[in-house]
Design a protein around this motif. Structure first.
Motif, PDB file in Angstrom:
ATOM      1  N   ILE A 166      68.838  10.733 -30.191  1.00  0.00           N
ATOM      2  CA  ILE A 166      68.333   9.396 -30.461  1.00  0.00           C
ATOM      3  C   ILE A 166      67.926   8.738 -29.153  1.00  0.00           C
ATOM      4  O   ILE A 166      68.649   8.803 -28.157  1.00  0.00           O
ATOM      5  N   THR A 167      66.742   8.153 -29.170  1.00  0.00           N
ATOM      6  CA  THR A 167      66.284   7.355 -28.037  1.00  0.00           C
ATOM      7  C   THR A 167      66.195   5.913 -28.504  1.00  0.00           C
ATOM      8  O   THR A 167      65.435   5.591 -29.425  1.00  0.00           O
ATOM      9  N   ILE A 168      66.982   5.077 -27.888  1.00  0.00           N
ATOM     10  CA  ILE A 168      67.015   3.666 -28.262  1.00  0.00           C
ATOM     11  C   ILE A 168      65.937   2.938 -27.459  1.00  0.00           C
ATOM     12  O   ILE A 168      65.901   3.049 -26.236  1.00  0.00           O
ATOM     13  N   PRO A 169      65.045   2.217 -28.126  1.00  0.00           N
ATOM     14  CA  PRO A 169      63.940   1.571 -27.398  1.00  0.00           C
ATOM     15  C   PRO A 169      64.406   0.438 -26.490  1.00  0.00           C
ATOM     16  O   PRO A 169      65.491  -0.119 -26.662  1.00  0.00           O
ATOM     17  N   ARG A 170      63.562   0.093 -25.529  1.00  0.00           N
ATOM     18  CA  ARG A 170      63.898  -0.921 -24.528  1.00  0.00           C
ATOM     19  C   ARG A 170      64.034  -2.318 -25.119  1.00  0.00           C
ATOM     20  O   ARG A 170      64.615  -3.203 -24.496  1.00  0.00           O
ATOM     21  N   SER A 171      63.517  -2.515 -26.317  1.00  0.00           N
ATOM     22  CA  SER A 171      63.591  -3.836 -26.952  1.00  0.00           C
ATOM     23  C   SER A 171      64.992  -4.148 -27.480  1.00  0.00           C
ATOM     24  O   SER A 171      65.334  -5.312 -27.700  1.00  0.00           O
ATOM     25  N   VAL A 172      65.816  -3.103 -27.675  1.00  0.00           N
ATOM     26  CA  VAL A 172      67.156  -3.304 -28.243  1.00  0.00           C
ATOM     27  C   VAL A 172      68.085  -3.930 -27.208  1.00  0.00           C
ATOM     28  O   VAL A 172      68.159  -3.474 -26.068  1.00  0.00           O
ATOM     29  N   THR A 173      68.797  -4.964 -27.622  1.00  0.00           N
ATOM     30  CA  THR A 173      69.787  -5.604 -26.757  1.00  0.00           C
ATOM     31  C   THR A 173      71.218  -5.340 -27.234  1.00  0.00           C
ATOM     32  O   THR A 173      72.146  -5.366 -26.436  1.00  0.00           O
ATOM     33  N   THR A 174      71.368  -5.076 -28.537  1.00  0.00           N
ATOM     34  CA  THR A 174      72.710  -4.900 -29.093  1.00  0.00           C
ATOM     35  C   THR A 174      72.814  -3.642 -29.939  1.00  0.00           C
ATOM     36  O   THR A 174      72.010  -3.429 -30.855  1.00  0.00           O
ATOM     37  N   ILE A 175      73.794  -2.802 -29.603  1.00  0.00           N
ATOM     38  CA  ILE A 175      74.156  -1.667 -30.449  1.00  0.00           C
ATOM     39  C   ILE A 175      75.443  -2.072 -31.153  1.00  0.00           C
ATOM     40  O   ILE A 175      76.484  -2.232 -30.522  1.00  0.00           O
ATOM     41  N   GLY A 176      75.362  -2.265 -32.437  1.00  0.00           N
ATOM     42  CA  GLY A 176      76.469  -2.855 -33.186  1.00  0.00           C
ATOM     43  C   GLY A 176      77.672  -1.955 -33.371  1.00  0.00           C
ATOM     44  O   GLY A 176      77.662  -0.758 -33.050  1.00  0.00           O
TER      45      GLY A 176
ATOM     46  N   SER B 128      72.385  14.084 -27.813  1.00  0.00           N
ATOM     47  CA  SER B 128      71.679  13.345 -26.763  1.00  0.00           C
ATOM     48  C   SER B 128      71.429  11.904 -27.184  1.00  0.00           C
ATOM     49  O   SER B 128      70.915  11.648 -28.278  1.00  0.00           O
ATOM     50  N   VAL B 129      71.793  10.973 -26.298  1.00  0.00           N
ATOM     51  CA  VAL B 129      71.543   9.550 -26.528  1.00  0.00           C
ATOM     52  C   VAL B 129      70.967   8.955 -25.254  1.00  0.00           C
ATOM     53  O   VAL B 129      71.519   9.144 -24.170  1.00  0.00           O
ATOM     54  N   VAL B 130      69.858   8.251 -25.402  1.00  0.00           N
ATOM     55  CA  VAL B 130      69.277   7.535 -24.269  1.00  0.00           C
ATOM     56  C   VAL B 130      69.444   6.041 -24.525  1.00  0.00           C
ATOM     57  O   VAL B 130      68.867   5.489 -25.465  1.00  0.00           O
TER      58      VAL B 130
END
Length: 348
Positions: A166-176, A188-190
């Motif tokens: 999973i690649t989390i985009p730069r727009s995300v501020t919170t991972i719940g 793999s996690v970015v």
């Protein structure tokens, strides 16, 4: 609501009796759920404030088969589709793939929960919110593309999925909280700069995850964030993080190295408990608090406690059977509140 639909359809269609080629009739009444058939699939929508919300879907085709791949319509009766309502696709166990069009901004709670055959989904840039448990239990979901635009991945959004990367985009501020918990195949996690919060148990029991880099934009690593007995071997915590939460890496028994930056001030209770492959760790001078059993049952052979530590919890390094050397830097002292528990002091 299902009992009212036939009466509504009769009333709505009455003025158009005999119009054999009329497939859909659209009403602006937000209290009414309306049907539309596209490529043999029946959708139910609600119109409000000039926008359409998908309420649910019937994947049955001619009563004998099920649609396995669907493309969500971008509009209904000329109204843009902006919301996938909570539980809209819940437990549609035949659904294998779904295309969400640009224009959709919200994927509701449990929208695709329990879609056990779902293997891939593309989330467009227009989506800003992925609701709680939106894809929870999609155990065959190996691939998901989250486009720039999403700001929050809510609680259990992808818990117990089959994701491998999973690649989390730069727009995300919170991972719940528990956002990716139980994703046992996740390797793999970015996590990009911009994420400020990693919630409690966010990656709980992700047993295939071998390494993780936490960016400096994150201030707090939540409790139990990476807890589990998996393959996590390396952790890099970038400068900017101030708090490592309780049990954040508890039970990561293959963890061999961890970098703790100068910005960290607090290491929570049992943060690294049971990391028995962890032979060395450098505690920076910025740390003021080391919680109870923070490094208990670790494989440490030596430790230096910096002088800035004002409070060290009971059993912080207990059961570290390989520990041969402990250096207490000048200035170190145990909290005055711990005098009754063999308080150890070092003169200033």
């Amino acid at each position: 609501m299902k009992r009212l639909l036939p009466l509504f359809l009769i009333a709505l269609a009455a003025p158009f009796i005999g119009c054999l080629h009329l497939d859909n009739v659209v009403s602006n009444d937000p209290t009414i759920v309306q049907p539309m058939r596209v490529a043999g699939v029946k959708w139910w929508f609600r119109i409000a404030n000039g926008q359409a919300t998908i309420e649910t879907i019937d994947l049955t085709i001619k009563g004998i088969d099920f649609a396995k791949a669907v493309t969500i319509p971008s509009s209904f009766g000329g109204y843009p589709v902006t919301t996938i309502r909570e539980k809209a696709f819940k437990d549609k166990t035949y659904l294998e793939s779904v295309i969400i069009p640009e224009g959709v901004t919200t994927i509701g709670e449990e929208a695709f929960k329990g879609c056990t055959a779902l293997t891939s989904v593309v989330i467009p840039k227009s989506v800003t919110t992925i609701g709680e448990k939106a894809f929870s239990g999609c155990n065959k979901l190996k691939s998901v593309v989250i486009s720039e635009g999403v700001t929050t991945i809510w609680e259990k959004a992808f818990s117990d999925c089959g994701l491998t990367a999973i690649t989390i985009p730069r727009s995300v501020t919170t991972i719940g909280k528990e956002a990716f918990s139980g994703c046992r195949r996740l390797k793999s996690v970015v996590i990009p700069e911009g994420v400020t919060t990693i919630g409690n148990k966010a990656f709980f029991n992700c047993g295939s995850l071998a390494s993780i880099t936490i960016p400096g934009s994150v201030t707090t690593i939540g409790e139990d964030a990476f807890i589990g007995y998996g393959g996590l071997k390396s952790v890099i915590i970038s400068k900017g993080v101030t708090t490592i939460g309780e049990k954040a890496f508890r039970g990561c028994d293959k963890l061999e190295s961890v970098v703790i930056p100068e910005s960290v001030t607090s290491i929570g209770n049992e943060a690294f408990f049971g990391c028995d492959s962890l032979a060395s760790v450098t505690i920076p001078k910025s740390v003021t608090t080391i919680g109870k059993k923070a490094f208990s049952n670790c494989g440490l052979t030596a430790i230096t406690i910096p002088g800035g530590v004002a409070t060290m919890g009971q059993g912080a390094f207990s059961e570290c059977y390989k520990l041969k050397s402990a250096v207490l830097s000048r200035g170190f002292e145990r909290s005055r509140k711990r005098r009754s528990s063999n308080v150890l002091r070092w003169p200033r």
